[in-house]
Scaffold this motif. Sequence first.
Motif, PDB file in Angstrom:
ATOM      1  N   GLU A 171    -112.600   3.046 -24.749  1.00 20.51           N
ATOM      2  CA  GLU A 171    -111.178   3.129 -25.080  1.00 20.51           C
ATOM      3  C   GLU A 171    -110.344   2.249 -24.143  1.00 20.51           C
ATOM      4  N   PHE A 172    -110.818   2.124 -22.909  1.00 27.03           N
ATOM      5  CA  PHE A 172    -110.097   1.319 -21.910  1.00 27.03           C
ATOM      6  C   PHE A 172    -111.056   0.292 -21.316  1.00 27.03           C
ATOM      7  N   PRO A 173    -111.227  -0.827 -21.986  1.00 28.28           N
ATOM      8  CA  PRO A 173    -112.245  -1.799 -21.562  1.00 28.28           C
ATOM      9  C   PRO A 173    -112.000  -2.357 -20.161  1.00 28.28           C
ATOM     10  N   ASP A 174    -110.770  -2.246 -19.676  1.00 32.18           N
ATOM     11  CA  ASP A 174    -110.465  -2.808 -18.361  1.00 32.18           C
ATOM     12  C   ASP A 174    -110.624  -1.781 -17.240  1.00 32.18           C
ATOM     13  N   ALA A 175    -111.025  -0.569 -17.573  1.00 30.70           N
ATOM     14  CA  ALA A 175    -111.194   0.461 -16.555  1.00 30.70           C
ATOM     15  C   ALA A 175    -112.207  -0.003 -15.513  1.00 30.70           C
ATOM     16  N   ARG A 176    -111.905   0.308 -14.258  1.00 35.32           N
ATOM     17  CA  ARG A 176    -112.826  -0.067 -13.180  1.00 35.32           C
ATOM     18  C   ARG A 176    -113.466   1.198 -12.638  1.00 35.32           C
ATOM     19  N   VAL A 177    -114.775   1.301 -12.865  1.00 38.58           N
ATOM     20  CA  VAL A 177    -115.485   2.534 -12.516  1.00 38.58           C
ATOM     21  C   VAL A 177    -116.518   2.275 -11.421  1.00 38.58           C
ATOM     22  N   ILE A 178    -116.469   3.090 -10.381  1.00 38.74           N
ATOM     23  CA  ILE A 178    -117.483   3.026  -9.325  1.00 38.74           C
ATOM     24  C   ILE A 178    -118.369   4.258  -9.452  1.00 38.74           C
ATOM     25  N   MET A 179    -119.656   4.028  -9.542  1.00 31.73           N
ATOM     26  CA  MET A 179    -120.616   5.127  -9.639  1.00 31.73           C
ATOM     27  C   MET A 179    -120.899   5.631  -8.225  1.00 31.73           C
ATOM     28  N   LEU A 180    -120.813   6.951  -8.059  1.00 32.43           N
ATOM     29  CA  LEU A 180    -120.980   7.534  -6.731  1.00 32.43           C
ATOM     30  C   LEU A 180    -122.064   8.588  -6.863  1.00 32.43           C
ATOM     31  N   THR A 181    -123.130   8.480  -6.079  1.00 31.91           N
ATOM     32  CA  THR A 181    -124.215   9.435  -6.302  1.00 31.91           C
ATOM     33  C   THR A 181    -125.046   9.677  -5.053  1.00 31.91           C
ATOM     34  N   MET A 182    -125.861  10.705  -5.083  1.00 39.06           N
ATOM     35  CA  MET A 182    -126.768  11.031  -3.973  1.00 39.06           C
ATOM     36  C   MET A 182    -127.776   9.910  -3.835  1.00 39.06           C
ATOM     37  N   PHE A 183    -128.689   9.906  -4.750  1.00 36.74           N
ATOM     38  CA  PHE A 183    -129.591   8.775  -4.892  1.00 36.74           C
ATOM     39  C   PHE A 183    -130.407   8.966  -6.147  1.00 36.74           C
ATOM     40  N   GLU A 184    -130.482   7.925  -6.910  1.00 36.03           N
ATOM     41  CA  GLU A 184    -131.262   7.998  -8.143  1.00 36.03           C
ATOM     42  C   GLU A 184    -132.198   6.809  -8.169  1.00 36.03           C
ATOM     43  N   GLY A 185    -133.093   6.821  -9.100  1.00 38.08           N
ATOM     44  CA  GLY A 185    -134.046   5.723  -9.236  1.00 38.08           C
ATOM     45  C   GLY A 185    -133.363   4.461  -9.720  1.00 38.08           C
ATOM     46  N   ASP A 186    -134.093   3.382  -9.676  1.00 34.71           N
ATOM     47  CA  ASP A 186    -133.547   2.082 -10.048  1.00 34.71           C
ATOM     48  C   ASP A 186    -133.100   2.028 -11.513  1.00 34.71           C
ATOM     49  N   VAL A 187    -133.723   2.861 -12.330  1.00 35.42           N
ATOM     50  CA  VAL A 187    -133.405   2.818 -13.755  1.00 35.42           C
ATOM     51  C   VAL A 187    -131.965   3.229 -14.009  1.00 35.42           C
ATOM     52  N   GLU A 188    -131.535   4.287 -13.328  1.00 38.80           N
ATOM     53  CA  GLU A 188    -130.165   4.761 -13.493  1.00 38.80           C
ATOM     54  C   GLU A 188    -129.168   3.718 -13.008  1.00 38.80           C
ATOM     55  N   ILE A 189    -129.481   3.109 -11.880  1.00 40.35           N
ATOM     56  CA  ILE A 189    -128.590   2.078 -11.336  1.00 40.35           C
ATOM     57  C   ILE A 189    -128.438   0.936 -12.342  1.00 40.35           C
ATOM     58  N   ARG A 190    -129.559   0.496 -12.847  1.00 35.78           N
ATOM     59  CA  ARG A 190    -129.571  -0.607 -13.805  1.00 35.78           C
ATOM     60  C   ARG A 190    -128.725  -0.256 -15.031  1.00 35.78           C
ATOM     61  N   ARG A 191    -128.922   0.980 -15.505  1.00 36.69           N
ATOM     62  CA  ARG A 191    -128.212   1.417 -16.697  1.00 36.69           C
ATOM     63  C   ARG A 191    -126.708   1.475 -16.426  1.00 36.69           C
ATOM     64  N   ALA A 192    -126.352   1.969 -15.240  1.00 32.64           N
ATOM     65  CA  ALA A 192    -124.935   2.082 -14.892  1.00 32.64           C
ATOM     66  C   ALA A 192    -124.284   0.702 -14.848  1.00 32.64           C
ATOM     67  N   LEU A 193    -124.944  -0.236 -14.208  1.00 36.13           N
ATOM     68  CA  LEU A 193    -124.367  -1.565 -14.066  1.00 36.13           C
ATOM     69  C   LEU A 193    -124.304  -2.271 -15.410  1.00 36.13           C
ATOM     70  N   LYS A 194    -125.368  -2.089 -16.200  1.00 33.48           N
ATOM     71  CA  LYS A 194    -125.403  -2.742 -17.501  1.00 33.48           C
ATOM     72  C   LYS A 194    -124.313  -2.178 -18.409  1.00 33.48           C
ATOM     73  N   SER A 195    -124.004  -0.895 -18.198  1.00 33.55           N
ATOM     74  CA  SER A 195    -123.004  -0.250 -19.055  1.00 33.55           C
ATOM     75  C   SER A 195    -121.578  -0.549 -18.603  1.00 33.55           C
ATOM     76  N   GLY A 196    -121.425  -1.280 -17.500  1.00 31.57           N
ATOM     77  CA  GLY A 196    -120.091  -1.717 -17.133  1.00 31.57           C
ATOM     78  C   GLY A 196    -119.524  -1.162 -15.832  1.00 31.57           C
ATOM     79  N   ALA A 197    -120.364  -0.526 -15.006  1.00 33.17           N
ATOM     80  CA  ALA A 197    -119.872  -0.033 -13.722  1.00 33.17           C
ATOM     81  C   ALA A 197    -119.551  -1.208 -12.800  1.00 33.17           C
ATOM     82  N   CYS A 198    -118.503  -1.078 -11.994  1.00 32.26           N
ATOM     83  CA  CYS A 198    -118.116  -2.148 -11.075  1.00 32.26           C
ATOM     84  C   CYS A 198    -118.783  -1.987  -9.717  1.00 32.26           C
ATOM     85  N   GLY A 199    -119.359  -0.824  -9.484  1.00 34.75           N
ATOM     86  CA  GLY A 199    -119.999  -0.598  -8.198  1.00 34.75           C
ATOM     87  C   GLY A 199    -120.889   0.619  -8.271  1.00 34.75           C
ATOM     88  N   TYR A 200    -121.757   0.735  -7.299  1.00 39.12           N
ATOM     89  CA  TYR A 200    -122.686   1.859  -7.280  1.00 39.12           C
ATOM     90  C   TYR A 200    -122.871   2.247  -5.819  1.00 39.12           C
TER      91      TYR A 200
END
Lengths: 209, 209
Positions: free
Chosen positions: B77-106
Amino acid sequence: MTEPNIIRIFSVDDHPLMHEGIAALINNQPDMEMVAEAFKGSDALAQFRLSQPDVTLMDLRLPDISGIDAMISILNEFPDARVIMLTMFEGDVEIRRALKSGACGYLLKTMPPKELVAVIRRVHAGKKHIPTEIAQNLAEHLGEETLTAREIEVLKCVAEGNRNRDIGEKLFISEETVKVHVKHIMDKLYASDRTQAVAIALRRGIIQL
Amino acid sequence: MTEPNIIRIFSVDDHPLMHEGIAALINNQPDMEMVAEAFKGSDALAQFRLSQPDVTLMDLRLPDISGIDAMISILNEFPDARVIMLTMFEGDVEIRRALKSGACGYLLKTMPPKELVAVIRRVHAGKKHIPTEIAQNLAEHLGEETLTAREIEVLKCVAEGNRNRDIGEKLFISEETVKVHVKHIMDKLYASDRTQAVAIALRRGIIQL
DNA sequence: GCGAAAATACCACTATTTAAGTATTGAAAA
DNA sequence: TTTTCAATACTTAAATAGTGGTATTTTCGC
């Protein structure tokens, strides 16, 4: 030097943000005061000695040593220390170990802040506290047998993808003995094969990656 | 209504204490302001609509839906939204998915608060940010092949302790086909058997319990 | 010291998984 | 449109795992 009736609190956590959150909450309570912080398990005992807190909030997962071991070292020197385990979520095994080792409470970090301060007061008053959520999880695995140290050793090898024969060589026992251990492990964990046994053990915190 | 040059921040996290910590940190910065909070992924979009923040801090693991899915619904709905993913720690797959889906940071929650505010400023300035720690983890699995959707389905069944024959019946394919899938899974994950494949997939976040 | 639990070992048998091929189909990508 | 990829199916053979016994030794709590 310190006001009477003020609960002096010590927080051990490796997440600075969580520290901030806890400190903000605590210092907003009229009857509580944050007196020390530690980010590593190995610093916890020294900080405890210096600050002599009434209640210690201990994160289970710390970068160096386990929060449980840090608690044990504190209780060793200060048997009256009151420690509340604070964690994301772990399997029933960790909870059991924490309580058996002398924790006065075990809280999830997802809890509302009100509950945390309530539990701190209860624990400070000499009571123990386990939330129903966790008690339920404990009850689920109540009658179940626990794995022996040897079985856990074997299970770790299984999780690493070793064949029974190789596990035997690593642990200096025969392949047949390994099979017996694996069978017992599967029986105890209600697993239909070694793979599910590993998955269950990981979920319950019996082994970790 | 709002002062200029103030970075308006929205935090989505199911840990109230973490919320407190982040809010305390943010509101201590002269150029930042916490404008909204959500505790569930399903509330995130509505809160975003109301507050129109400059930067969103999104926890990966939420009680209802994944933080990534919540982010996707926002970006939709808001393509210009800037989202930073904040997490404990997850495997590389989640990181990859987050970045590919448009996260600006992890970011990891273990980071120092200073780093968090620095990253918020960088992201707000239009840059992307991945800490070296995480970039390294990503690089480790860079050239490795990813599992197909079907392989992940099969792998989940394997983790549940199913035999190949039963997996075939569940997924309406022949046992032989299951074998091929399992073989490919083991090859891709460099696992010596199905058990290690499950352990590796759990560590890397490819499947979860 | 006794009894229980744990760890060890061996045997024999069955069930299951794994390896290493070939091959067809449909869908997606170049 | 050709090519690649994913999913499907089959075969054969070997390796490995899992089941159900029995039995010895040690360790631990009472």
